[in-house]
Design a protein around this motif. Structure first.
Motif, short mmCIF file in Angstrom:
data_model
loop_
_atom_site.label_atom_id
_atom_site.label_comp_id
_atom_site.label_asym_id
_atom_site.label_seq_id
_atom_site.Cartn_x
_atom_site.Cartn_y
_atom_site.Cartn_z
N PHE A 140 0.83 -1.21 0.00
CA PHE A 140 0.00 0.00 0.00
C PHE A 140 0.86 1.26 0.00
CE2 PHE A 140 -2.00 3.29 2.72
CZ PHE A 140 -3.05 3.65 1.89
N LEU A 141 1.83 1.33 0.91
CA LEU A 141 2.69 2.50 1.00
C LEU A 141 3.58 2.65 -0.22
CD1 LEU A 141 3.73 2.34 4.77
CD2 LEU A 141 2.04 3.85 3.71
N SER A 142 3.96 1.52 -0.80
CA SER A 142 4.79 1.57 -2.01
C SER A 142 4.03 2.20 -3.17
CB SER A 142 5.25 0.15 -2.38
OG SER A 142 6.09 0.18 -3.52
N GLY A 143 2.73 1.88 -3.27
CA GLY A 143 1.92 2.51 -4.31
C GLY A 143 1.86 4.01 -4.14
N LEU A 144 1.66 4.46 -2.90
CA LEU A 144 1.62 5.90 -2.63
C LEU A 144 2.98 6.54 -2.86
CD1 LEU A 144 -0.54 6.03 0.66
CD2 LEU A 144 -1.29 6.40 -1.71
N ARG A 151 11.44 4.08 -2.23
CA ARG A 151 12.24 2.93 -1.81
C ARG A 151 11.97 2.48 -0.38
NH1 ARG A 151 17.87 4.62 -4.90
NH2 ARG A 151 17.39 3.44 -6.80
N LEU A 152 11.62 3.41 0.49
CA LEU A 152 11.43 3.06 1.89
C LEU A 152 10.38 1.96 2.08
CD1 LEU A 152 12.45 3.80 4.74
CD2 LEU A 152 10.53 5.39 4.89
N PRO A 153 9.16 2.11 1.53
CA PRO A 153 8.19 1.02 1.71
C PRO A 153 8.56 -0.26 0.97
CG PRO A 153 7.30 2.74 0.28
CD PRO A 153 8.57 3.27 0.84
#
Length: 254
Positions: free
Chosen positions: A92-96, A114-116
Motif C-alpha cells: 500500500f505505502l509503495s503505491g503511494l 524505496r522506503l516502503p
C-alpha cells in the motif's frame, strides 16, 4: 530447530554476498535513473501513466490489509500474521510512495518510493523463513530485518545529501532475499500445501525487473512504457500472494 547443512549453506551465501557487495566502491544514484521513457503530461499530471499505474498497488495493499486484519487469511500461519500484514502495508505505502516519486522524480522523492519497498522485501523474507524453516526464527528476525531494510534507505539518502551516495546496503537488502528465497524453497519443506504461489511471486517480480530495464525499448514498441508495466506486474505479484493467503492449507506444524 537444529542447525544443519542447509542453514550453513544459507549462511555461506549471506556472508559471500556481504563481502562481495562491500568490496566494491560506493555506488551513487545515477541521475539518469529519473529519465523515464514515458514523461507525458495528461490532466496536468506529469509522468501521468507512471503515476496512475501505482493505483493497482494501492488497491492490492488495501485488500490484503483487510484480509489479514479481519482474520480471513486462512492460507497462512497464524504465528506470521504480523508479517503478512506488514507485507501488504508495504505494498500500500509503495503505491503511494511510487506515485509521489513519479509525479516529481528526484532523489528526495525516490526515498519515499524505496522506503516502503524495503518493508515488502523484509516482510516477505521473514514470511518465507516462517513458512519453510521456523516460525520462531521468523518472529525473532522480523523486527531486525525491518530495521535493516529501513536503515539501508536512510543510509543511502544521508550519503546522497552528503555528496557521496552509497546504494550498496540498499542493493543488498533488495537482491539478497531474491537469492535466498529460491534456495529456501529448494532446501526446506513448506508448512503449507502449495508453494507454487511463492514461485509465482518470484517469477512475476523477475519479469517486473526486466520490464524496468527495458523501459525505453518497450515504450518504443508498444507506446506504453516498461516502467508503467512494472508497476502493474508488481501489483499482480501482490495479488498472487493475496490469493495464496485465501487458498493454501496447513500440512504440518513447526
Amino acid at each position: 530447530m537444529p542447525t544443519d547443512n542447509r542453514l550453513r549453506i544459507m549462511l555461506a551465501v549471506i556472508v559471500a554476498a556481504i563481502i562481495a557487495v562491500f568490496n566494491v566502491d560506493p555506488i551513487a544514484q545515477n541521475p539518469a535513473y529519473h529519465d523515464f521513457a514515458d514523461q507525458r503530461r495528461i490532466f496536468n499530471i506529469d509522468n501521468f501513466f507512471n503515476v496512475l499505474t501505482n493505483l493497482p498497488l494501492v488497491i492490492a495493499g488495501i485488500i490484503g490489509i483487510r484480509l489479514v486484519a479481519s482474520g480471513q487469511a486462512r492460507g497462512g500461519l497464524a504465528e506470521l500474521k504480523t508479517m503478512y500484514l506488514a507485507f501488504f502495508i508495504g505494498v500500500f505505502l509503495s503505491g503511494l510512495g511510487s506515485a509521489y516519486y513519479h509525479y516529481q522524480p528526484d532523489n528526495q522523492t525516490l526515498f519515499w518510493d524505496r522506503l516502503p519497498m524495503t518493508i515488502i522485501f523484509m516482510a516477505l523474507f521473514a514470511v518465507i523463513i516462517g513458512e519453510y524453516i521456523s516460525t520462531q526464527l521468523a518472529r525473532k528476525l522480523f523486527v531486525p530485518l525491518l530495521i535493516l531494510g529501513i536503515t539501508s534507505v536512510v543510509y543511502w539518502q544521508i550519503t546522497e545529501l552528503n555528496g557521496h551516495g552509497d546504494l550498496r546496503a540498499y542493493g543488498l537488502v533488495q537482491f539478497l532475499p531474491v537469492l535466498l528465497i529460491p534456495l529456501i524453497l529448494r532446501l526446506f519443506d513448506s508448512k503449507l500445501d502449495n508453494d507454487k504461489s511463492i514461485w509465482g511471486v518470484l517469477g512475476i517480480y523477475a519479469l517486473a525487473k526486466l520490464m524496468e530495464l527495458l523501459d525505453i525499448q518497450i515504450y518504443n514498441i508498444a507506446g506504453f512504457s516498461g516502467h508503467s508495466l512494472k508497476h502493474l506486474t508488481v501489483a499482480f505479484a501482490a495479488l498472487i500472494f493475496y490469493w495464496a493467503l485465501q487458498e493454501r492449507t496447513t500440512t504440518k506444524k513447526d
